[in-house]
Scaffold this active site. Sequence first.
Site, short mmCIF file in Angstrom:
data_model
loop_
_atom_site.label_atom_id
_atom_site.label_comp_id
_atom_site.label_asym_id
_atom_site.label_seq_id
_atom_site.Cartn_x
_atom_site.Cartn_y
_atom_site.Cartn_z
N TYR A 62 0.82 -1.21 0.00
CA TYR A 62 0.00 0.00 0.00
C TYR A 62 0.85 1.26 0.00
O TYR A 62 0.67 2.13 -0.87
CB TYR A 62 -0.97 0.00 1.19
N GLU A 105 2.46 6.32 -7.01
CA GLU A 105 1.43 7.06 -7.71
C GLU A 105 1.61 8.57 -7.52
O GLU A 105 1.53 9.35 -8.49
CB GLU A 105 0.05 6.64 -7.20
#
Length: 223
Positions: free
Chosen positions: A209, A216
Amino acid sequence: HDNFRILKRRRRAAEIEKARPAAATGPTCARRVRGEAPAVVASRACTMGAKRAYLVAFNFGLAAGWAAVLAPIVQAVLAVCAPDECAGLLPFGAAAGSVCICGDLYASVELPLKVFQTAAVLEVLHALFGVVRAPIFTTFIQVLSRQLLLWAIVVPFPATHEMPRFATMLLAWSVTEVVRYSFYGFALVLGSAPYPLVWLRYTLFFVLYPLGVGSELALIYAC
């Protein structure tokens, strides 16, 4: 520690329940309601059987699709290439002895990445039409964020294909999705996912995660 275990068990049960069709399946779906014709009962049972079969195919199909994205990443990491052809993967750039990506990674993963990431839109439709028990808004936001990253950041800006964060983002995405869709598929077939998949789903999260989100954000910032 005990509370943490209880929370993990509850989340695991919720994930398995989410993978199942929205209505009951198996023997309970053929239970006859008073005054209901046998043909109606049989029709409902067949509908639920078809829905379960579709979800099994969907989940295992996407697991295989994301495995097709993961395989070139592994190959690119294991390949040996010249220093000037090495895109640094860990920690943040190419350096002597660092783990790196060799070759044109984007070209290797472009087709399966576009196809199977876009196919995730079906998850929103599943939630919307009650095919699975899943919160519509949460599912929509999760799918939308990936679609925007792919179609508004990665595809229009070729410069992102050369960035180390592109590789780490794909690594996080592909491993996460192979495990997640396999988890759902086996939960539908067996009633519960095998322990190794359960362990991977709730352990790798703590690494994948932050790796995925950090990658990103780095790509968005670079654009």
